[in-house]
Design a protein around this motif. Structure first.
Motif, PDB file in Angstrom:
ATOM      1  N   SER A   1       0.759  -1.672   0.051  1.00  0.00           N
ATOM      2  CA  SER A   1      -0.513   0.370   0.098  1.00  0.00           C
ATOM      3  C   SER A   1       1.067   1.371  -0.128  1.00  0.00           C
ATOM      4  O   SER A   1       0.207   2.114  -0.939  1.00  0.00           O
ATOM      5  CB  SER A   1      -1.227   0.188   1.068  1.00  0.00           C
TER       6      SER A   1
ATOM      7  N   GLU B   1      -6.723  -5.070   2.105  1.00  0.00           N
ATOM      8  CA  GLU B   1      -8.342  -6.049   2.828  1.00  0.00           C
ATOM      9  C   GLU B   1      -9.204  -5.154   1.324  1.00  0.00           C
ATOM     10  O   GLU B   1     -10.463  -5.569   2.067  1.00  0.00           O
ATOM     11  CB  GLU B   1      -8.141  -5.235   4.114  1.00  0.00           C
ATOM     12  N   LEU B   2      -8.695  -4.004   0.348  1.00  0.00           N
ATOM     13  CA  LEU B   2      -9.773  -3.770  -0.700  1.00  0.00           C
ATOM     14  C   LEU B   2     -10.792  -4.349  -1.195  1.00  0.00           C
ATOM     15  O   LEU B   2     -10.358  -5.473  -1.800  1.00  0.00           O
ATOM     16  CB  LEU B   2      -9.193  -2.682  -1.456  1.00  0.00           C
ATOM     17  N   PRO B   3     -11.767  -4.545  -1.525  1.00  0.00           N
ATOM     18  CA  PRO B   3     -12.532  -5.929  -2.033  1.00  0.00           C
ATOM     19  C   PRO B   3     -11.644  -5.714  -4.032  1.00  0.00           C
ATOM     20  O   PRO B   3     -12.096  -6.976  -4.214  1.00  0.00           O
ATOM     21  CB  PRO B   3     -14.560  -5.516  -1.816  1.00  0.00           C
ATOM     22  N   GLN B   4     -11.648  -4.581  -4.181  1.00  0.00           N
ATOM     23  CA  GLN B   4     -11.570  -4.779  -5.707  1.00  0.00           C
ATOM     24  C   GLN B   4      -9.466  -5.279  -6.134  1.00  0.00           C
ATOM     25  O   GLN B   4      -9.990  -6.181  -6.993  1.00  0.00           O
ATOM     26  CB  GLN B   4     -11.332  -3.717  -6.282  1.00  0.00           C
ATOM     27  N   ASN B   5      -9.804  -5.539  -4.728  1.00  0.00           N
ATOM     28  CA  ASN B   5      -8.098  -6.641  -4.714  1.00  0.00           C
ATOM     29  C   ASN B   5      -8.202  -8.269  -4.876  1.00  0.00           C
ATOM     30  O   ASN B   5      -7.779  -8.970  -5.461  1.00  0.00           O
ATOM     31  CB  ASN B   5      -7.163  -6.027  -3.688  1.00  0.00           C
ATOM     32  N   THR B   6      -9.195  -8.061  -4.071  1.00  0.00           N
ATOM     33  CA  THR B   6      -9.589  -9.340  -3.792  1.00  0.00           C
ATOM     34  C   THR B   6     -10.111  -9.911  -5.183  1.00  0.00           C
ATOM     35  O   THR B   6     -10.492 -11.427  -5.048  1.00  0.00           O
ATOM     36  CB  THR B   6     -10.177  -9.721  -2.692  1.00  0.00           C
TER      37      THR B   6
ATOM     38  N   ALA C   1      -1.927  -1.067  -3.057  1.00  0.00           N
ATOM     39  CA  ALA C   1      -3.806  -0.665  -2.947  1.00  0.00           C
ATOM     40  C   ALA C   1      -3.129  -1.690  -0.979  1.00  0.00           C
ATOM     41  O   ALA C   1      -2.626  -2.715  -0.967  1.00  0.00           O
ATOM     42  CB  ALA C   1      -4.232  -0.927  -3.506  1.00  0.00           C
ATOM     43  N   ARG C   2      -4.440  -1.097  -0.758  1.00  0.00           N
ATOM     44  CA  ARG C   2      -4.318  -2.137   0.637  1.00  0.00           C
ATOM     45  C   ARG C   2      -4.992  -3.467   0.340  1.00  0.00           C
ATOM     46  O   ARG C   2      -5.757  -3.550  -0.272  1.00  0.00           O
ATOM     47  CB  ARG C   2      -5.120  -1.254   1.482  1.00  0.00           C
TER      48      ARG C   2
END
Length: 239
Positions: free
Chosen positions: A126, A153-158, A150-151
């Motif tokens: 991040s 835990e962001l949903p877009q990453n997962t 990015a972080r």
């Protein structure tokens, strides 16, 4: 391999697991002898070491006291997940490193993985300055790696980072805080490989209160107190 259901501790808290101090891997030659990598791989790691020393002057990438032990404290410590004591196959797999920082272990694994082109490597970091450093190393070493700034835990990453076979992390967070971060990336066959220290028993015990998983503790080749947590079957307990 121990199954953790919270009914009993995986190992007793603060159990002494100290082994004799491993031999120092203090040079490119010692690293090559230990891991059996190619001359080209050692050259890429030498470029990495030079960049780390240069960037460290303006960005705190690693503890300053470890700069004179890059090959042992950082490169060998990372490489053991890929070549040594984790005892896993390495071809045709997608490796995800979370909280990559200066690239340990993820970028080292990507450099070693270049010898096996079937592997894929994704790093999530991040901090934009550290991500810039990772991209610079990747460019100058010619290593194919995806760097996500990015972080975790962001949903877009997962949603984007899929089909992960191995998840790695070093010095990111204790297991009770780490497992919620990495759980969305786990599928049934995913294996976690986490570099840990002397408090690993306490961490496993606390994490087992909220999570079910199977784990195995593997010895570190770089630290008498170090352990690799090999973790599978991760899922949240049902309340």
């Amino acid at each position: 391999m121990a199954r953790h259901t919270g009914q009993k501790p995986p190992i007793g808290p603060r159990v002494s697991m100290k082994h004799p101090q491993p031999a120092l891997i203090d040079s490119p030659q010692a690293f090559q002898a230990k891991f059996g990598v190619s001359r080209e791989t050692v050259e890429k790691l030498s470029i990495y070491a030079d960049l780390l020393n240069r960037w460290q002057k303006t960005i705190n990438l690693v503890a300053p006291s470890t700069l004179n032990q890059i090959w042992h404290r950082h490169f060998a410590d990372s490489a053991q997940l890929f070549k040594g004591s984790a005892s896993v196959a390495v071809s045709n797999y997608h490796w995800l490193d979370v909280g990559s920082g200066a690239g340990f272990p993820g970028l080292v694994l990507a450099i070693l993985g270049a010898e096996k082109p079937q592997t894929r490597h994704t790093l999530i970091e991040s901090d934009t300055r550290k991500a810039a450093f990772l991209r610079q190393v990747a460019r100058e070493t010619g290593v194919a790696v995806e760097i996500v700034s990015a972080r975790i835990e962001l949903p877009q990453n997962t949603a984007k980072v899929r089909d992960v076979d191995f998840v790695t992390a070093r010095a990111l967070a204790p297991l009770p805080r780490l497992l919620p971060l990495v759980a969305p990336y786990f599928r049934v066959t995913t294996i976690g490989l986490f570099l840990k220290g002397r408090e690993v028993g306490d961490e496993l015990l606390e994490a087992g209160r909220d999570w079910e998983f199977e784990s195995q503790l593997l010895p570190s080749i770089t630290s008498a107190d170090g352990r690799i947590v090999r973790l599978t079957g991760l899922h949240k307990k049902i309340a």
